[in-house]
Scaffold this active site. Structure first.
Site, short mmCIF file in Angstrom:
data_model
loop_
_atom_site.label_atom_id
_atom_site.label_comp_id
_atom_site.label_asym_id
_atom_site.label_seq_id
_atom_site.Cartn_x
_atom_site.Cartn_y
_atom_site.Cartn_z
N SER A 1 0.75 -1.15 -0.08
CA SER A 1 -0.10 -0.36 -0.28
C SER A 1 0.67 1.15 -0.17
O SER A 1 2.04 1.46 0.30
CB SER A 1 -0.87 -0.51 1.12
OG SER A 1 -0.96 1.10 1.71
N TYR B 1 -1.50 -1.41 10.93
CA TYR B 1 -2.02 -1.76 9.53
C TYR B 1 -0.79 -1.66 8.71
O TYR B 1 -0.33 -2.09 8.36
CB TYR B 1 -3.26 -0.97 9.23
CG TYR B 1 -2.98 -1.77 7.29
CD1 TYR B 1 -3.42 -0.40 6.90
CD2 TYR B 1 -3.59 -2.58 7.32
CE1 TYR B 1 -2.75 -0.33 5.44
CE2 TYR B 1 -4.05 -2.58 6.05
CZ TYR B 1 -3.08 -1.39 4.79
OH TYR B 1 -3.39 -1.68 3.29
N LYS C 1 2.00 -3.57 6.56
CA LYS C 1 3.19 -3.51 4.95
C LYS C 1 3.79 -3.66 5.26
O LYS C 1 5.21 -4.03 3.98
CB LYS C 1 1.74 -2.31 4.93
CG LYS C 1 1.00 -2.84 3.66
CD LYS C 1 0.31 -4.18 3.38
CE LYS C 1 -1.40 -5.01 3.35
NZ LYS C 1 -1.39 -5.65 2.62
C1 WQD Z 1 -9.55 9.22 1.08
C2 WQD Z 1 -10.11 10.52 1.28
C3 WQD Z 1 -10.27 10.60 3.93
C4 WQD Z 1 -14.02 9.33 4.39
C5 WQD Z 1 -7.25 3.78 3.32
C6 WQD Z 1 -6.56 2.81 3.96
C7 WQD Z 1 -5.25 2.59 2.55
C8 WQD Z 1 -5.91 2.17 1.84
C9 WQD Z 1 -7.31 2.57 1.01
C10 WQD Z 1 -6.37 -0.48 2.35
C11 WQD Z 1 -9.40 11.04 2.78
C12 WQD Z 1 -11.23 11.22 3.43
C13 WQD Z 1 -12.50 9.73 3.50
C14 WQD Z 1 -15.25 9.90 4.91
C15 WQD Z 1 -14.11 11.78 4.37
N1 WQD Z 1 -6.59 0.75 2.42
N2 WQD Z 1 -12.73 10.86 4.29
N3 WQD Z 1 -14.37 11.33 4.83
O1 WQD Z 1 -7.86 6.52 4.50
O2 WQD Z 1 -6.88 7.72 1.21
O3 WQD Z 1 -6.64 5.12 2.43
O4 WQD Z 1 -7.86 3.38 2.23
O5 WQD Z 1 -5.02 -0.48 1.85
O6 WQD Z 1 -3.82 2.36 3.26
O7 WQD Z 1 -5.48 4.18 4.20
O8 WQD Z 1 -8.65 6.37 2.01
O9 WQD Z 1 -11.32 6.80 1.35
O10 WQD Z 1 -10.58 6.33 4.16
O11 WQD Z 1 -9.48 9.22 2.57
O12 WQD Z 1 -13.42 13.09 3.97
O13 WQD Z 1 -16.08 9.05 5.40
O14 WQD Z 1 -11.03 10.80 1.84
O15 WQD Z 1 -9.68 12.23 5.67
O16 WQD Z 1 -8.35 12.25 2.83
P1 WQD Z 1 -6.80 6.10 2.85
P2 WQD Z 1 -10.00 6.79 2.47
#
Ligand code: WQD
Length: 337
Positions: free
Chosen positions: A125, A150, A154
């Site tokens: 990741s 997590y 990785k």
């Molecule tokens: C994306 C953006 C949030 C939800 C994670 C893991 C990564 C991978 C993908 C496994 C961020 C914003 C999110 C919400 C929001 N997983 N957000 N409101 O955190 O980039 O990555 O998932 O491999 O390892 O870390 O993805 O979709 O959670 O967030 O504003 O209800 O959307 O702050 O900026 P992230 P995400």
């Protein structure tokens, strides 16, 4: 040729099984159904016309892993998705993550290196980069101290693979995903988050269909175009195809090193608000949202430099953010129908 896919009923795993079957591989799926439904097998069969051989095994049980490989010693390659992946959950329950993400990797590798061919694709990741200094992020960007157990699993996983490859027949490709989204265009398989979605796009589609009242946008005071965080959202079908290309590379012994690392992204960053607006445009659905405080652990921006994947791996994305959002919306409507 027989290929094993651990976590093969999960979101990225199931899409990869489809692409492997499309390329004529015989696929054996291992899944313990802790975060996936057995009905995904039917979805895969509806798409490809073939139901993969399935074994319900918990890879934390070393004996079960040994028995499996005794039965499937003709395996030519293994794609390893099986892992827990909720960043927030890992902070509160680190030992669950170290057991489920590290012990299982060790048991699988112990058996794989005893086979004539030990070709191993590892689901890593972009989390390993933490907040990279330079955008877009290249594979030689420094790995930062993990922001969660997590992410640490990785990083540790990558190091274990390198140490093992150095002294055994193991050849491996580490695939560092950016943000996988979307669903198969057939809407037969897709993302099935358990409970309240932690990730942005499944939350958006659930809000759009009326399952969630409104989306919380975690902060709009970041130093970005509109104050919200930037990510590289990659269609899960493009991502799945990259796994087949990487496996074929090892089978054809085209790898330049025993362990190769590739970023898998589109190379384009999109802010949270840009994703919301793009979704509203393709779906015609309004998404209610409110700006709330920043989420602990979020990086400001992360998007991939795709040169190495394109020039060395010979793969690049073909689908757009809009394609991914449209497929996610079609899937959400199908699941709720
Ligand atoms: C994306 C953006 C949030 C939800 C994670 C893991 C990564 C991978 C993908 C496994 C961020 C914003 C999110 C919400 C929001 N997983 N957000 N409101 O955190 O980039 O990555 O998932 O491999 O390892 O870390 O993805 O979709 O959670 O967030 O504003 O209800 O959307 O702050 O900026 P992230 P995400």
């Amino acid at each position: 040729m027989k290929v094993v896919v651990t976590g093969g009923l999960g979101f990225i795993g199931s899409h990869t099984v489809v692409e492997l079957q499309n390329q004529g591989f015989e696929v054996v799926v291992i899944d313990n159904l802790s975060n996936a439904s057995i009905s995904v097998l039917d979805g895969i069969e509806k798409i490809t016309g073939k139901k993969p051989f399935f074994e319900n095994i918990d890879l934390r049980e070393k004996g079960s892993v040994q028995n499996f490989f005794q039965k499937h010693s003709d395996t030519v390659g293994l794609i390893h998705f099986a892992a827990s992946k909720a960043v927030g959950e890992s902070v509160g329950n680190p030992l669950l993550y170290y057991e489920n993400n590290i012990n299982t990797l060790v048991y699988v590798l112990q058996e794989l290196i005893a086979l004539p061919q030990a070709n191993f694709i590892f689901s890593s990741s972009c989390t390993v980069y933490g907040q990279a200094e330079t955008m877009p992020i290249t594979e030689d960007a420094s790995v930062q101290p993990a922001m969660s157990p997590y992410g640490n699993t990785k990083q540790i996983g990558e190091e274990i693979i390198k140490d093992v490859a150095r002294v055994t027949n193991l050849s491996s490709v580490l695939l560092r995903y950016f943000n996988p989204i979307g669903a198969h265009p057939s809407a037969e398989i897709g993302e099935l988050p358990l409970g309240v979605p932690q990730n942005l796009v499944p939350f958006i589609t659930q809000a759009a269909i009326g399952l969630r009242k409104e989306l919380s946008v975690f902060g709009n005071d970041y130093p970005t175009v509109d104050g919200t965080c930037i990510r590289d959202y990659i269609h899960v079908v493009d991502l799945a195809k990259a796994h087949v290309v990487a496996l074929q590379r090892l089978l054809d012994k085209q790898n330049l090193e025993k362990v190769e690392t590739f970023n898998l992204g589109t190379g384009t960053g999109s802010s949270v608000l840009e994703v919301i607006h793009a979704f509203e445009k393709i779906s015609g659905q309004k998404v209610q949202y409110k700006i709330v405080d920043r989420r602990e652990g979020d990086v400001v921006q992360a998007y991939a430099n795709t040169d190495k994947a394109r020039e060395i791996l010979g793969w690049n994305t073909e689908l757009s953010l809009e394609d991914a959002l449209a497929s996610a919306w079609k899937w959400e409507q199908k699941v709720r129908s």
